[in-house]
Write a protein that holds these residues in place. Structure first.
Motif, mmCIF file in Angstrom:
data_model
loop_
_atom_site.group_PDB
_atom_site.id
_atom_site.type_symbol
_atom_site.label_atom_id
_atom_site.label_comp_id
_atom_site.label_asym_id
_atom_site.label_seq_id
_atom_site.Cartn_x
_atom_site.Cartn_y
_atom_site.Cartn_z
ATOM 1 N N SER A 473 71.353 9.713 -28.297
ATOM 2 C CA SER A 473 72.312 10.738 -27.907
ATOM 3 C C SER A 473 71.749 12.124 -28.215
ATOM 4 N N SER A 474 72.081 13.079 -27.345
ATOM 5 C CA SER A 474 71.709 14.466 -27.622
ATOM 6 C C SER A 474 72.579 14.991 -28.757
ATOM 7 N N ILE A 475 71.999 15.811 -29.595
ATOM 8 C CA ILE A 475 72.734 16.351 -30.735
ATOM 9 C C ILE A 475 72.584 17.862 -30.754
ATOM 10 N N THR A 476 73.408 18.480 -31.557
ATOM 11 C CA THR A 476 73.372 19.934 -31.695
ATOM 12 C C THR A 476 72.665 20.295 -32.997
ATOM 13 N N VAL A 477 71.593 21.091 -32.876
ATOM 14 C CA VAL A 477 70.846 21.533 -34.056
ATOM 15 C C VAL A 477 70.734 23.045 -33.995
ATOM 16 N N LEU A 478 71.300 23.711 -34.975
ATOM 17 C CA LEU A 478 71.269 25.168 -35.050
ATOM 18 C C LEU A 478 70.193 25.627 -36.020
ATOM 19 N N PRO A 479 69.573 26.759 -35.760
ATOM 20 C CA PRO A 479 68.591 27.268 -36.716
ATOM 21 C C PRO A 479 69.260 27.682 -38.026
ATOM 22 N N ASP A 480 68.636 27.331 -39.133
ATOM 23 C CA ASP A 480 69.158 27.703 -40.451
ATOM 24 C C ASP A 480 68.546 29.046 -40.846
ATOM 25 N N THR A 481 69.130 30.121 -40.329
ATOM 26 C CA THR A 481 68.579 31.460 -40.591
ATOM 27 C C THR A 481 68.712 31.835 -42.066
ATOM 28 N N LEU A 482 69.781 31.365 -42.712
ATOM 29 C CA LEU A 482 69.952 31.674 -44.134
ATOM 30 C C LEU A 482 68.854 31.008 -44.958
ATOM 31 N N GLY A 483 68.505 29.753 -44.596
ATOM 32 C CA GLY A 483 67.476 29.036 -45.343
ATOM 33 C C GLY A 483 66.127 29.722 -45.265
ATOM 34 N N ILE A 484 65.721 30.156 -44.073
ATOM 35 C CA ILE A 484 64.414 30.798 -43.931
ATOM 36 C C ILE A 484 64.436 32.192 -44.564
ATOM 37 N N THR A 485 65.599 32.868 -44.525
ATOM 38 C CA THR A 485 65.708 34.185 -45.181
ATOM 39 C C THR A 485 65.551 34.042 -46.687
ATOM 40 N N ASN A 486 66.206 33.021 -47.269
ATOM 41 C CA ASN A 486 66.075 32.777 -48.711
ATOM 42 C C ASN A 486 64.632 32.443 -49.079
ATOM 43 N N LEU A 487 63.989 31.661 -48.219
ATOM 44 C CA LEU A 487 62.596 31.287 -48.495
ATOM 45 C C LEU A 487 61.699 32.528 -48.466
ATOM 46 N N LEU A 488 61.908 33.407 -47.498
ATOM 47 C CA LEU A 488 61.125 34.636 -47.425
ATOM 48 C C LEU A 488 61.340 35.496 -48.664
ATOM 49 N N ASN A 489 62.578 35.563 -49.118
ATOM 50 C CA ASN A 489 62.886 36.350 -50.319
ATOM 51 C C ASN A 489 62.263 35.727 -51.563
ATOM 52 N N ASN A 490 62.333 34.384 -51.663
ATOM 53 C CA ASN A 490 61.785 33.708 -52.846
ATOM 54 C C ASN A 490 60.272 33.846 -52.937
ATOM 55 N N LEU A 491 59.613 33.996 -51.768
ATOM 56 C CA LEU A 491 58.170 34.206 -51.788
ATOM 57 C C LEU A 491 57.800 35.517 -52.465
#
Length: 1006
Positions: A473-491
Motif C-alpha cells: 500500500s502507498s503510505i504518507t511520509v512527511l519530511p521531519d524538518t524539526l529532526g534535521i534542524t536539531n541535528l544541524l544545531n547539535n553539530l
C-alpha cells in the motif's frame, strides 16, 4: 544468546544492546546454510552512554563439534571487526558453528556485550553432467560413438574435488517423445537390464545384430560410450544417469541429456551460461528467474577449423503429459526483436533480455539452440530453461500508514512460500515514476523495520514494493524538518549534545541498513533544502552561475535584474556551510561498512549518490571520503560481476557513475568560480599544520606557491592556499574518476553482447555503452543527449585495428576514433566535454574556451584517421592485436615497467609458494604474459588442492592459453578457471575446449 558485562555502576552509561538479525537459533536448532551459499549475519547495536558513541566490535567463530570451545582462524579477507559478518561460499567445512559478536565501549572497556548465533553448514549436493557444461540437447551422427562421462563432467557444488569413485552409476534410456523410460512394476529398467517393458521398448530394441551396443570406460561405470550404429537416425533419445553415494545411500543425484541422431557426423557443441549463478540445473532444464536476462556462450569441441556460420534459435515449449516430453515450437518473433530483445544472433555468444520472459508470462519452457554451420554439415546443441516460479500465498503489510522521515516503519511479510526458499526481502520506493525507484533496504528475515524518505512534494505519497514481486500500500511520509534542524544545531554544539541526538545514535549502530536509510532520508531533505535555498538566493539577486552547477536537462536560469540583497547572501552562506558540515559528518559513517554482497554495494552506492548530489556542499574532506568509497565499491562490484545479474549491475553502475560525476563536478566548482569555497576548507587551509615545526619543506610554508605575482598579502595568500589545495584534490579526483569509469565500463562490457546498448541518464551524467562490429559502424548514426548525434560516414576506414577473431562480430573500433569523433561533435555542437558519451555539466565558460584547442586537435586526428591515418596506424599493431579498455592499457604500461626493471617483476613463483595448499589462487591484474603461464601450468599439473584459479585482467594470449590447456589435461582438482579480460582468441578458446573434454572446470571467458 546475549550476555553483558558491567563491572562498575553508572547512571549515564549502560552496556550496549546487541541484536543479531538472522532469526532465532540454538545449538540444538541452528540456522542452516549450504556450503555453496554466501551468508551474512547482521547486527543492530543500541548505545546508551552520554558523551560516547565509539565502540570496538569483534567477531569470533567457534567450532561446535563438541563444546564450542575451539576458535577457528579465518582467512584475512574475511572482516571480523565490522558490525556485520560476511562468510563467502565454500569457506567453512561441514559442521555446526557459534558466531559470536562482542561489542565494547571504546572509552569504557568495562561496558561490553556479547551475542551469538548458531549456524550449520550442510552439503549442497552435486550437479550431474553427462556432457560438458550440462548442455541440455546435442546432435550426433548415427555412425559416431556417443560419449557420456558424468564421472569427469559432474561438479561438486561445495568446491571439493569431485571424486568419481565415491559414486555408483546407473544409466537409463528412452525414445523421447514416443515412450516413457522402460520399467517393470514401477521400477525403471537400466540399459544393462535384459528384461523388457512391453509398452516402452528399449532404445536398442530395433537394431539388427547381436553386437555390443555400449561399453563402460571404467569398472566404476563412471563413463559410458554408446557405440556407432547403435541408435536409429532421425530419432531423439533421452539418456539419464542415476548416481548414489557409496558412503551415504541417501545422497543421490540425477542428470539427463537429449540426443538427436542424424544421418551425417556432427561436432560436439557445448552451451553454458556466461553468468553461471543465474542458471540452476534442474534435470533436463535450467532454472531462470524471469526478471533476469539470459546470456549464453557456446564452444565447439573437436575438429572446428571449418566453421562457416553460427545461428541461434529460440523455441517455446509445452509439456506433453502422456509421453512426459516437451513439444518445442519455434519462437517466430526473433526477427522483430533483433538487437532489441536478442543480441549476438550470429555469434558464439547469445543474449536474450528479460523482456522475452516478462512479455510472454504464459510460457514457462524455453529452449535456446545454437547451430554451427560447417563446410559439409551442421551441428547443433541447446540449453533448455524453465521459468523459476515466484513465491506464492503471502502478503506484506506496513505500519503505521503515516509518518515522517524519522519514523520507524514496521514491515511484515508473512506466509510466503517458495520451494527454493526466500533468500531476502528487498524494499524499493518511488514517488511518481516507478522507473526511478530507490533501493531502501534488504532483510533476511520477514519482519523488519525501515526508515523511509519523504513522499511526493504535493501529496507526500510514497509507493513501496518488496522484491518478491509484491506491491504494498502507498503510505504518507512527511519530511521531519524539526529532526534535521536539531541535528544541524547539535553539530554546532557540544559532543554530549551530539552523542544524545537520536539520529546519531542510530547511525552509530553500525547496521548498514539503518545507516543507508538515514543517510538517504537526510540527503533527500538536505538536497531539497539546498535547491530551495539556491532559488531563494537567485530571487534575491545572487547570480545562479556563481553558487551552483545546473543539472543536465534543467532549464537555464534567466538573468534577473533584482539588486543584490546582502542579508540574503549572508544567510545563504550560513545555511550552505551548515549543510556542508552535515554532509561531511554523515560521510564518515560510510567508511567502515562491509561491501561483500551485491545488496551491500547497491545500498551504499544509492546512499552515496544522494549524499553527493548537492555538489556545492561538499568539502574537500567529504570529497576525499566519497571518492575513496566510490572507488572501493567499484572494485567490489568488479570482483563479483560474474556472479550477479545484469539488472543488478545496471542499478549499481548507474549509482556509482552518478557518485563519481557528482564528485568531479564538486571539486571543479570552486576552481571555475561556480561555487563558493566552504568555511571548513578555508579554515583548514589556513590553519597551522601539525608538522609545521618539523617539515621544513612543507608546501604550506612556501608563500611563493600561493601569491599572486608580487602580491603577498594575507588575503591573497589565504585565497591562494585554498586554490592550491583545491587544484591538488582536483587532479587526484580526475585520475581516480577515470579509474572508476574504466572499471565500470569493463564491468558493464562483460554482460553486453554485440549490438546491446546500456544507457545511463542521470541528473549529472549521460553515458552510452555499446558493443558493435566494425562493419556496422559504416554509415551509422550514434544518438546522444537531446538532438545531439554523431554521423559516421559510409566510407569510414575500418583497417585501423584487426581483432583476433575470424568473424566480423569480434572486430572492434579503436578507442581514439570514438573519442575524437565524440569530442569533435561536442565542441562544435553542444559543448559537451566528455569522452565516451559521458556528458558531465561542470564546465564553465572559461574552461570551454581553454578546451577548444584540445577538442580541435581531436577533430583533426579523427579526419586524419578516416583518410590516411588508419593505414599508418595499422602497421603499429600486430596482426592479431585487440582493442583494450583503460584498465588493460594501464596493465600494459605496468608490464613495460616490469620489463625495464627486473627488480619490479612479479615474483610469480613466490606468490604460488606462499599460497600453499589453499583452494584458491588469485593472480588477478598482475600483468602476466604468456611466458609467465608456464609457471602456472606446471603448478596445475602437480596440484591436488587448488579448486579455483583467477587470472582476470592479465595479458594472456593464445600461446599462454595453450600452456594452461596442457596443465589442465593432467589436473582433476580444479573446478573454476576465470580468464576474463585477457587477450584470448579463437585458437586459445579451442585449446581450452579440447583440454576440458575430460575435466570438470567451470570456465569464465567473458
Amino acid at each position: 544468546m546475549t550476555t553483558s558485562k558491567l563491572s562498575i555502576t553508572s547512571q549515564k552509561c549502560s552496556s550496549p544492546k546487541v541484536t543479531l538479525i538472522s532469526g532465532t537459533s540454538t545449538l540444538s536448532s541452528p540456522i542452516q546454510f549450504h556450503r555453496s551459499d554466501d551468508f551474512n549475519i547482521i547486527s543492530t547495536i543500541e548505545l546508551n552512554c552520554n558523551g560516547s558513541l565509539s565502540t570496538i566490535t569483534q567477531w569470533k567463530i567457534k567450532n561446535c563439534s563438541s563444546t564450542c570451545s575451539y576458535q577457528i582462524q579465518l582467512d584475512q579477507t574475511i572482516k571480523t571487526t565490522f558490525t556485520e559478518l560476511y562468510i563467502p561460499a565454500k569457506t567453512l567445512p561441514y559442521g555446526i558453528y557459534e558466531l559470536q559478536l562482542t561489542v565494547t565501549m571504546t572509552n569504557l572497556t568495562n561496558f561490553t556485550t556479547s551475542s551469538s548465533v548458531y549456524v550449520q553448514i550442510t552439503s549442497s549436493g552435486i550437479t550431474v553432467n553427462l556432457v560438458q557444461l550440462g548442455t541440455s540437447m546435442i546432435t550426433i551422427g548415427y555412425d559416431q560413438d556417443l560419449n557420456f562421462n558424468p564421472g569427469a563432467f559432474s561438479v561438486d557444488l561445495d568446491g571439493y574435488t569431485f571424486n568419481e569413485s565415491n559414486w555408483k552409476y546407473v544409466y537409463y534410456c528412452r525414445i523421447y517423445g514416443l515412450y516413457m523410460f522402460p520399467s517393470l512394476n514401477g521400477v525403471l529398467l537400466s540399459i544393462d537390464d535384459n528384461r523388457t517393458d512391453p509398452l516402452n521398448p528399449s532404445c536398442f530394441a530395433n537394431q539388427t545384430g547381436n553386437g555390443t551396443r555400449w561399453k563402460y570406460g571404467t569398472s566404476l561405470k563412471s563413463s559410458l560410450t554408446i557405440l556407432a550404429n547403435s541408435l536409429q537416425p532421425n530419432q531423439t533419445y533421452q539418456f539419464m544417469v542415476y548416481m548414489e553415494n557409496r558412503q551415504n545411500s541417501s545422497t543421490q543425484a540425477t542428470g539427463c541429456v537429449l540426443v538427436t541422431v542424424g544421418t551425417i557426423d556432427s561436432q560436439m557443441i557445448a552451451v553454458g551460461c556466461v553468468i553461471w549463478t543465474m542458471c540452476t540445473p534442474n534435470l533436463e532444464f535450467q532454472l531462470v528467474n524471469p526478471t533476469t536476462q539470459v546470456a549464453l556462450f557456446s564452444l565447439c569441441i573437436g575438429d572446428c577449423d571449418n566453421i562457416q556460420n553460427i545461428t541461434w534459435n529460440i523455441y517455446q515449449g509445452t509439456t506433453n503429459i502422456s509421453s512426459n516430453s516437451t513439444q518445442w515450437t519455434l519462437f517466430n518473433q526473433m526477427n522483430s526483436y533483433e538487437n532489441i530483445w536478442f543480441f549476438g544472433w550470429n555469434t558464439s555468444n547469445f543474449t536474450a533480455l528479460n523482456q522475452l520472459f516478462l512479455n510472454n508470462p504464459q510460457i514457462n519452457l524455453w529452449r535456446f539452440q545454437v547451430i554451427y554451420g560447417f563446410t559439409l554439415q551442421a551441428s547443433s546443441s541447446a540449453l533448455n530453461f524453465v521459468i523459476n516460479q515466484p513465491p506464492i500465498n503471502g502478503s506484506c503489510s506496513i505500519s503505521p500508514y503515516n509518518g515522517t522521515t524519522s519514523t520507524s516503519f514496521n514491515i511484515s511479510c508473512s506466509n510466503w512460500f517458495d520451494e527454493d526458499g526466500i533468500k531476502d526481502y528487498s524494499i524499493y520506493a518511488w514517488t511518481t515514476d516507478p522507473q526511478e525507484r530507490t533501493f531502501i533496504s534488504f532483510s533476511s528475515v520477514s519482519i523488519f523495520q525501515v526508515r523511509l524518505p519523504s513522499g511526493d512534494d504535493q501529496t507526500s505519497l510514497l509507493h513501496l514494493i518488496v522484491q518478491i514481486q509484491y506491491n504494498m500500500s502507498s503510505i504518507t511520509v512527511l519530511p521531519d524538518t524539526l529532526g534535521i534542524t536539531n541535528l544541524l544545531n547539535n553539530l554546532q554544539s557540544s559532543s554530549n549534545a551530539l552523542a544524545n541526538d537520536p539520529t546519531i545514535q542510530l547511525l552509530s549502530s553500525g547496521n548498514q541498513n539503518i545507516i543507508g536509510q538515514i543517510i538517504g532520508c537526510l540527503s533527500q531533505q538536505s538536497n531539497k533544502m539546498n535547491s530551495d535555498a539556491i532559488d531563494q538566493a537567485v530571487s534575491s539577486g545572487i547570480p545562479a552561475a556563481s553558487i551552483s552547477v545546473s543539472q543536465l536537462g534543467s532549464t537555464s536560469s534567466q538573468g534577473n535584474s533584482t539588486p543584490l540583497n546582502a542579508t540574503a547572501l549572508i544567510q545563504y552562506k550560513k545555511d550552505l556551510n551548515s549543510h556542508a558540515n552535515l554532509r561531511e559528518y554523515l560521510m564518515t559513517f560510510t567508511t567502515n561498512l562491509d561491501i561483500s554482497t551485491s545488496n551491500n554495494i547497491k545500498l551504499q552506492a544509492s546512499s552515496l549518490a544522494q549524499l553527493t548530489q548537492a555538489t556545492n556542499q561538499l568539502t574537500r574532506t567529504a570529497l576525499t571520503l566519497a571518492l575513496d568509497k566510490c572507488y572501493q565499491l567499484s572494485l567490489a562490484l568488479y570482483s563479483i560481476v560474474t556472479r550477479i545479474s545484469y539488472e543488478d549491475v545496471q542499478i549499481i553502475t548507474t549509482q556509482l557513475i552518478q557518485c563519481a560525476t557528482n564528485i568531479l563536478t564538486a571539486v571543479n566548482g570552486p576552481l571555475q568560480q561556480r561555487t563558493d569555497i566552504l568555511d571548513l576548507d578555508s579554515s583548514r587551509a589556513t590553519a597551522f599544520p601539525t608538522d609545521y615545526d618539523t617539515d621544513l619543506e612543507s608546501a604550506w610554508s612556501n608563500p611563493n606557491l600561493f601569491s599572486d605575482g608580487n602580491d603577498f598579502s594575507w588575503e591573497t595568500i589565504q585565497k591562494g592556499r585554498n586554490t592550491y589545495y583545491q587544484k591538488q584534490l582536483a587532479n587526484q579526483v580526475t585520475t581516480k574518476v577515470n579509474q572508476i569509469l574504466s572499471l565500470l565500463t569493463s564491468i558493464s562490457n562483460i554482460q553486453l553482447n554485440i549490438g546491446q546498448n546500456l544507457i545511463i541518464n542521470t541528473s549529472s551524467t549521460f553515458m552510452s555503452l555499446e558493443t558493435i562490429s566494425m562493419k556496422s559502424l559504416s554509415n551509422k548514426q550514434v544518438q546522444q543527449v537531446g538532438n545531439a548525434r554523431i554521423n559516421i560516414p559510409k566510407n569510414f576506414k575500418l583497417s585501423a585495428v584487426q581483432s583476433r577473431g575470424s568473424y566480423d562480430s569480434k572486430q572492434l573500433l579503436i578507442y581514439w576514433s570514438i573519442f575524437a569523433s565524440l569530442n569533435c561533435f561536442e565542441c562544435f555542437g553542444h559543448g559537451l566535454l566528455s569522452a565516451l558519451l559521458i556528458c558531465i555539466q561542470y564546465c564553465g565558460y572559461a574552461l570551454l574556451k581553454l578546451s577548444f584547442f584540445y577538442c580541435l586537435g581531436k577533430c583533426i586526428f579523427l579526419v586524419w584517421l578516416m583518410t590516411s591515418g588508419s593505414r599508418k596506424i595499422t602497421p603499429q599493431f600486430s596482426e592479431n592485436s585487440d582493442v583494450f579498455d583503460d584498465v588493460q592499457e594501464e596493465q600494459q604500461q605496468q608490464q613495460q615497467s616490469n620489463d625495464d626493471s627486473s627488480s619490479d617483476k612479479v615474483d610469480l613463483e613466490g606468490i604460488i609458494a606462499r599460497n600453499g595448499d589453499s583452494s584458491m589462487l588469485d593472480l588477478e591484474v598482475l600483468g602476466l604474459v604468456d611466458e609467465d603461464i608456464k609457471i602456472v601450468a606446471n603448478t596445475l599439473r602437480n596440484n591436488t588442492t587448488l579448486t579455483t584459479l583467477k587470472l582476470v585482467a592479465n595479458l594472456i594470449g593464445d600461446e599462454g592459453t595453450q600452456y594452461l590447456a596442457d596443465g589442465l589435461r593432467e589436473n582433476r582438482a580444479l573446478t573454476e578457471l576465470n580468464l576474463w579480460n585477457n587477450h584470448i582468441g579463437d585458437e586459445g578458446i579451442q585449446s581450452l575446449a579440447n583440454a576440458l573434454q575430460n575435466n570438470t572446470v567451470k570456465l569464465v571467458l567473458s
